[in-house]
Design an enzyme around this catalytic site. Structure first.
Site, PDB file in Angstrom:
ATOM      1  NE  ARG A  96      -1.989   2.293  -2.294  1.00 51.61           N
ATOM      2  CZ  ARG A  96      -2.039   1.002  -2.598  1.00 51.61           C
ATOM      3  NH1 ARG A  96      -0.944   0.403  -3.041  1.00 51.61           N
ATOM      4  NH2 ARG A  96      -3.154   0.323  -2.446  1.00 51.61           N
ATOM      5  CD  GLU A 124      -0.033   4.493  -8.778  1.00 55.20           C
ATOM      6  OE1 GLU A 124      -1.076   3.859  -9.055  1.00 55.20           O
ATOM      7  OE2 GLU A 124       0.852   4.024  -8.051  1.00 55.20           O
ATOM      8  CG  HIS A 160       0.116   0.264  -8.851  1.00 52.62           C
ATOM      9  ND1 HIS A 160      -0.523   1.239  -8.131  1.00 52.62           N
ATOM     10  CD2 HIS A 160       0.180  -0.813  -8.013  1.00 52.62           C
ATOM     11  CE1 HIS A 160      -0.840   0.786  -6.927  1.00 52.62           C
ATOM     12  NE2 HIS A 160      -0.411  -0.471  -6.841  1.00 52.62           N
TER      13      HIS A 160
END
Length: 338
Positions: free
Chosen positions: A244, A273, A291
């Protein structure tokens, strides 16, 4: 007796048949559009009273926002199980779920191989600085200003978090001739590649030629790697993150890169993000993926099926297959709080 109800938040792309098969044991409802406000209003109006289990997709956050204390407090009183599609579950606040007697499941295991593959890909690309090579080629300048890269053989790979993904990465990295060390809060029970445990974080970071991050995002691990820790890495070290984004202080990372301390970086995740720090985008020594750690047909199918299996187990047995670590071993006690 009336049949239980299961609610899908978001859309299913690969295990639709498996989800629909649950109609044999439960009434199925779905929320695929709307806003946080409209969903909460539907809850207040009783539209989803009787829902026992919720299947929650990662992208459903675009509809509901975080499953925080406020949102959890609005759920129908009948909800006992929340089944999340994702190994990471930082979109969900576990404490208010526990306080309401709601058990939460995630999808560990299903994501291990795909995420480890992306981590290994980022390690290799960061070592060889392939971004420079590809952009030079596309601009018609052949190799352009591509510097000599580095081989993985003999490099010390530090795995920060030797869980399922970290273990999967360790077996891959060992095949590339890398030496393996890892840092956890405690020594890992499962360590098939024989990585060396380093208990002290500063010592661990100081030995890394390459650091790969595999920590869940919690209040404890947010900005776990700040400027001090990043400068604690060897000069010229490579940093890769597929966990993360907020585990790293992104602004500090840019500062350390600009100071020339790190050799290169490979990232699949970001602090805000889909926004990415401008200081990362403009650098040629940074490999950036959007991602895509679990972005394969096979892995998406495995994840979706596991969530369906959790819903099925919840409805038929009153138990989850993959309850989150914070609740593991406390399931009966938590359900008694209802």
């Amino acid at each position: 007796m009336p049949r239980p109800t299961a609610l899908l938040l978001g859309t299913i792309g690969h295990a639709r048949k498996e989800w629909e098969s649950l109609s044999e044991i439960a009434e199925l409802k779905e929320i695929t559009t709307g806003t946080r406000e409209s969903v909460i209003q539907d809850f207040k109006d009783g539209k989803y009273d009787g829902v026992v289990a919720i299947y929650r997709t990662y992208d459903s956050a675009q509809i509901t926002g975080r499953f925080d204390k406020d949102f959890v407090s609005q759920l129908p009183s009948s909800v006992r199980f929340l089944c999340h599609n994702g190994a990471g579950y930082d979109q969900i606040d576990i404490e208010p779920c526990t306080a309401r007697g709601i058990l939460v499941a995630h999808t560990p295991g299903a994501v291990n191989n795909a995420t480890a593959n992306i981590a290994m890909m980022l390690i290799l690309q960061a070592l060889r600085k392939t971004y420079i090579a590809e952009t030079s080629l596309r601009k018609g300048t052949w190799r352009g200003q591509l510097p000599l890269g580095h081989d993985p053989d003999g490099k010390v790979l530090g795995i920060l978090g030797l869980g399922g993904i970290g273990v999967a990465l360790s077996t891959r990295a060992k095949a590339f001739g890398m030496s393996l060390i890892y840092h956890n809060r405690r020594e890992a029970a499962h360590n098939p590649a024989g990585a060396e445990y380093v208990a002290d974080l500063a010592q661990f970071l100081g030995r890394c030629d390459v650091l790969s991050i595999h920590l869940p995002l919690t209040e404890v691990t947010r900005h776990y790697l700040g400027k001090k820790e990043l400068l604690g890495l060897k000069k010229g070290a490579v940093l890769v993150n597929t966990a993360r984004g907020a585990v790293i202080d992104e602004a500090a990372l840019v500062e350390v890169l600009e100071a020339g301390h790190l050799g290169s970086v490979g990232l699949d995740v970001y602090e805000e993000e889909p926004k990415i720090h401008e200081g990362l985008i403009k650098r040629e020594d940074v490999v950036l993926f959007p991602h895509i750690g679990t972005f394969t047909i096979e892995t998406q199918k495995k994840m979706e099926v596991l969530v369906v299996d959790n819903v099925c187990s919840a409805l038929t047995r009153g138990k989850l297959l993959t309850v989150v670590p914070e609740q593991k071993g406390k399931e009966a006690e938590i359900q008694e709080n209802r």
